[in-house]
Design an enzyme around this catalytic site. Structure first.
Site, PDB file in Angstrom:
ATOM      1  N   LEU A 156       0.834  -1.203   0.000  1.00  0.00           N
ATOM      2  CA  LEU A 156       0.000   0.000   0.000  1.00  0.00           C
ATOM      3  C   LEU A 156       0.869   1.253   0.000  1.00  0.00           C
ATOM      4  O   LEU A 156       0.508   2.269  -0.608  1.00  0.00           O
ATOM      5  CB  LEU A 156      -0.927   0.011   1.209  1.00  0.00           C
ATOM      6  CG  LEU A 156      -1.886   1.204   1.265  1.00  0.00           C
ATOM      7  CD1 LEU A 156      -2.876   1.158   0.108  1.00  0.00           C
ATOM      8  CD2 LEU A 156      -2.622   1.262   2.588  1.00  0.00           C
ATOM      9  N   TYR A 157       2.009   1.197   0.673  1.00  0.00           N
ATOM     10  CA  TYR A 157       2.930   2.334   0.639  1.00  0.00           C
ATOM     11  C   TYR A 157       3.290   2.676  -0.800  1.00  0.00           C
ATOM     12  O   TYR A 157       3.191   3.835  -1.231  1.00  0.00           O
ATOM     13  CB  TYR A 157       4.197   2.010   1.439  1.00  0.00           C
ATOM     14  CG  TYR A 157       5.328   2.981   1.195  1.00  0.00           C
ATOM     15  CD1 TYR A 157       5.235   4.305   1.630  1.00  0.00           C
ATOM     16  CD2 TYR A 157       6.489   2.585   0.536  1.00  0.00           C
ATOM     17  CE1 TYR A 157       6.265   5.209   1.401  1.00  0.00           C
ATOM     18  CE2 TYR A 157       7.524   3.477   0.305  1.00  0.00           C
ATOM     19  CZ  TYR A 157       7.415   4.787   0.741  1.00  0.00           C
ATOM     20  OH  TYR A 157       8.424   5.671   0.509  1.00  0.00           O
TER      21      TYR A 157
END
Length: 341
Positions: A156-157
């Site tokens: 997700l980063y």
């Protein structure tokens, strides 16, 4: 940029790269408007120590706000009227995104939308923002180039940073806001974050604890010294993004656009074995590392290497710090900061 270029707003000045960027700009005689929320993702005392260094410098102003607070951020823009913005504030860390995804939504998506809106409405002439080599995700075609597809992030980063690049393009297209995204490759150096590999390994070796080597130590990284990263950031800020006259909509290249939009890699342009870093740390620390070999960690990749040709052509950037020099400087800073003999 010269000293009459007007103030530069730098977000994340209590952070690792933001601190070094602010120092570089102040050294050039520029006025720096710093923004940071000084959260507790890692030891706030380290952040406060960085800010204390900046607070001693003439030309530095600091605002302790969260970029996810749109009203507070807008007030800073209204008061300081920055000519250019270097946006380095973010929720960092690949692994932390596996356990606290909402932190990335607030800082990296909501916060970045606020930055874009403030730049749009306050006449900012150039927005430079941090992206990451993690956007290359499942791609294994190295060296990684901004001309390659980057639409298969593994965390997700990485997804939030790729989203930043796409959000920036929409503002460049719709409102003519010049934007430049910088994909950083494995940054290390003095004043680094405690959750970064170099810091973790150094502390563990000095404490006599074991270090974990994922993929059984068979990892390659484009380790980039922080001074080289900052040199690329400042050079990119100097060169305002412009439309690419050769860009074609029928064969679109990802790194440029018919809008004033640019993407660049900033790396050392050299994939170094992880075990080489361990060796250099052992040499500088005068101690042998105790190691545990582990399989590949979820969301990780075995290798990274940056193609920096586009950045070099546009700005003259060249990485200048060999790994041996950078590791020694980091260890010396670590011993000094933590008062370790």
């Amino acid at each position: 940029m010269t000293s009459d270029a007007g103030p530069i707003l730098v977000t994340g000045t209590a952070g690792f790269i933001g601190f070094h960027t602010a120092v570089k700009l102040l050294d050039r005689g520029l006025e720096v408007i710093g923004v940071d929320n000084v959260n507790d993702y890692y030891d706030p005392n380290l952040k406060e120590a960085r800010l204390a260094r900046l607070g001693e410098r003439q030309g530095h102003q600091f605002h302790r706000i969260d970029i996810a607070d749109g009203a507070a951020l807008n007030a800073v823009f209204t008061q300081s009227r920055p000519r250019r913005v270097i946006h380095l504030a973010a929720q960092a860390g690949v692994r932390y995104s596996l356990v606290n995804p909402h932190a990335y939504v607030q800082a990296n998506l909501v916060g970045f939308a606020n930055i874009l809106e403030c730049c749009r409405h306050h006449g900012v002439e150039h927005l430079v923002y941090a992206s990451t080599s993690s956007v290359y995700g499942a791609n294994t075609n190295m060296p990684f180039s901004v001309r390659q597809n980057a639409d298969h992030p593994l965390t997700l980063y990485a997804a939030s940073k790729r989203a930043n690049e796409l959000m920036a393009h929409s503002y460049s297209h719709l409102f003519g806001l010049p934007t430049t995204g910088l994909r950083f490759f494995t940054v290390y150096g003095p004043w680094g974050r405690p959750d970064m590999m170099m810091y973790i390994f150094t502390k563990a070796i000095l404490d006599g604890r074991e270090i974990e080597l994922f993929n059984h130590g068979e990892m390659l990284r484009d380790f980039t010294y922080v001074d080289d990263i900052v040199e690329g950031v400042v050079r990119s800020c100097d060169v305002v993004a412009t439309p690419d006259p050769q860009w074609r909509s029928d064969v679109p290249t990802p790194g440029t656009s018919k809008a004033p939009y640019r993407l660049y890699n900033i790396g050392n342009n050299k994939a170094e074995p992880l075990m080489r870093v361990v060796e250099l740390l052992e040499q500088r620390l005068g101690r042998k590392a105790k190691t545990i070999m582990k399989p590949m960690q979820m969301g990780d990749v075995p290798a990274t290497c940056a193609d920096v040709d586009d950045l070099t052509r546009q700005t003259g950037f060249q990485p200048a710090t060999p790994l041996e020099v950078g590791v020694a400087r980091f260890v010396d800073w670590y011993r000094s900061y933590h008062q370790v003999a």
